[in-house]
Enzyme design. Structure first.
Site, PDB file in Angstrom:
ATOM      1  N   ASP A  70       0.800  -1.222   0.000  1.00  0.00           N
ATOM      2  CA  ASP A  70       0.000   0.000   0.000  1.00  0.00           C
ATOM      3  C   ASP A  70       0.837   1.279   0.000  1.00  0.00           C
ATOM      4  O   ASP A  70       0.281   2.377   0.069  1.00  0.00           O
ATOM      5  CB  ASP A  70      -0.954   0.014   1.198  1.00  0.00           C
ATOM      6  CG  ASP A  70      -0.225  -0.028   2.533  1.00  0.00           C
ATOM      7  OD1 ASP A  70       0.980  -0.352   2.547  1.00  0.00           O
ATOM      8  OD2 ASP A  70      -0.858   0.268   3.564  1.00  0.00           O
ATOM      9  N   GLU A  71       2.167   1.173  -0.076  1.00  0.00           N
ATOM     10  CA  GLU A  71       3.032   2.349  -0.103  1.00  0.00           C
ATOM     11  C   GLU A  71       4.040   2.235  -1.236  1.00  0.00           C
ATOM     12  O   GLU A  71       4.585   1.163  -1.483  1.00  0.00           O
ATOM     13  CB  GLU A  71       3.808   2.504   1.219  1.00  0.00           C
ATOM     14  CG  GLU A  71       2.981   2.909   2.411  1.00  0.00           C
ATOM     15  CD  GLU A  71       3.847   3.182   3.631  1.00  0.00           C
ATOM     16  OE1 GLU A  71       5.016   3.585   3.472  1.00  0.00           O
ATOM     17  OE2 GLU A  71       3.360   2.977   4.752  1.00  0.00           O
TER      18      GLU A  71
END
Length: 437
Positions: free
Chosen positions: A121-122
């Site tokens: 998610d990053e």
């Protein structure tokens, strides 16, 4: 003041999908991720529901009911106290699909070599060469990326911008998430007003609880004090990490995303959080045997042998026994990738260090890897027997690779009747992932 003239002055974006797992689930239900009161709950089929974990919670669920990631389901508020709280099962394939779609959007703005997926998610994006193609200011380009992700996928993102990856990461973690735009830009010149204002050092990327505790023992209680500590003292206490801590406190990071780092030595390991608390030695050793065989299979698949085996045992936080929260030990061993030899070393470490505590987590890793160019033979077994045994291990690997790790269970583990039958269930839901990656 530090002289930043010789430091890299780049434009790096660090973009995080806000409450990613929970947001994906909310969107699948037709809900707004920022307005949904939702938690993603992971639990094993054969275990009590209350022992499950909260993998993710929506921003509103965190604010309204104080939910945190990795808290136990048993600690959730009751239905009476939280009537609007939705609990949903995780769907990892969905998260991977959405993550790949987000990366595809990033590729519209930067070359592949300038994009680094830090986690599911990053991502970090070095926009130095391309930001000016999409707007008059990096801040506006970040906003454009945010809007495109929201419009196409429904996901909300937080963006930190910095002159290096460290500043971008800190800007995202510390301040961007608290701004209405969910964007913030940190420069070298702002270090006294940004990094030095951080009082809780555990908020800083790369500083964990143990490091923060060690720093406090040295009377270093915040980032300002860290920046004004003699680097020689930090190096003496922490080694090379001390130098990194000092550089971090001044916002210095010379890494370039396109210059990929490939470690010379890699560790292979596997770990498991058990579905419930265990104190039975036989059951714990069955799990350790399975984990050890998985690790052995991985290093065999990469044609390697290990010269060092490490064992991690974590104790249950709900049934503390003594001062220890667990132990992490290792030992050097003769080069091997043999199932039985590796498991013997793991069990020896366990028996030497375990004192009957209640266990909730187990992990095994192998390091100091060397090429498997020859087979290490032992004097205690006929060479022909050892070679035959190696071929058996390789055949088992092929079967497990094709049909799953638990398609074959070794007879040496299947003793003591009913306990043996439950062998796979002890590693609740643990299918071994891909033991050959």
């Amino acid at each position: 003041m530090y002289d930043y003239r010789y430091e890299p002055h780049r434009v790096v974006f660090m973009i995080d999908n806000k409450s990613f797992f929970a947001s994906c689930e909310a969107l699948e239900l037709g809900l707004n991720p920022m307005k949904a009161v939702l938690a993603v709950v992971s639990h094993q089929p054969d275990s009590k529901y209350g022992s499950g974990l909260i993998m993710a919670a929506s921003p509103l669920a965190k604010a309204k009911y104080g939910l945190t990631n990795v808290m136990r389901v048993r600690d959730l508020p009751t239905k009476k106290d939280a009537p609007d709280l939705l609990l949903v099962d995780p769907h990892m394939n969905l998260y991977i699909k959405r993550s790949m779609q987000v990366l595809d959007i990033f590729r519209e703005y930067a070359a592949d070599e300038d994009i680094h997926a830090y986690s599911i998610d990053e991502s970090m994006i070095d926009m130095t060469k391309s930001w000016h193609l999409f707007g008059d200011d990096p801040y506006l380009v970040a906003r454009k990326i945010q809007c495109e992700i929201r419009d196409k996928l429904g996901l909300y993102t937080t963006c930190g911008i910095g002159e290096n990856p460290l500043l971008a990461k800190l800007a995202m973690d510390i301040s961007a998430k608290h701004r209405h735009s969910m964007i913030d830009y940190w420069h070298y010149i702002d270090v006294p007003d940004t990094i030095w204002r951080i009082t809780d050092m555990e908020e800083v990327w790369g500083i964990g609880k143990r490091t923060a505790h060690h720093l406090r023992r040295l009377h270093i209680n915040n980032m300002y004090e860290l920046a004004h500590t003699d680097p020689a003292i930090l190096k003496k206490e922490f080694g090379v990490i001390g130098e990194q801590l000092f550089a971090m406190s001044w916002g210095v990071d010379r890494s370039i995303i396109s210059e990929k780092f490939f470690p010379k030595m890699k560790n292979y390991g596997n770990s498991q959080i058990l579905t419930k608390d265990y104190t039975n030695q036989r059951e714990l050793e069955i799990v350790l045997r399975e984990i050890g065989e998985q690790v052995a299979a991985r290093i065999r698949a990469h044609k390697l042998q290990t010269q060092c085996v490490s064992l991690y045992v974590g104790f249950s936080q709900y049934k503390p026994t003594g001062d220890r929260t667990g132990f992490n030990v290792q030992r050097k061993i003769p080069p091997t990738n043999d199932n039985d030899l590796l498991v013997q070393e793991i069990l020896a470490l366990f028996r030497k260090n375990w004192r009957g505590e209640t266990v909730r987590a187990l992990g095994v890793s192998c390091s100091r890897l060397i090429p498997d160019t020859c087979q290490q033979l032992t004097f205690f077994m006929q060479p022909s027997t050892q070679i035959k045994k190696r071929k058996i291990d390789e055949t088992i690997d092929q079967i497990r690779r094709k049909y799953g790790f638990k398609s074959l269970v070794k007879a040496s583990s299947l003793m003591e009747g009913a306990t043996a039958i439950r062998r796979s269930s002890l590693v609740g839901g643990h299918n071994g992932g891909n033991a050959y990656e």
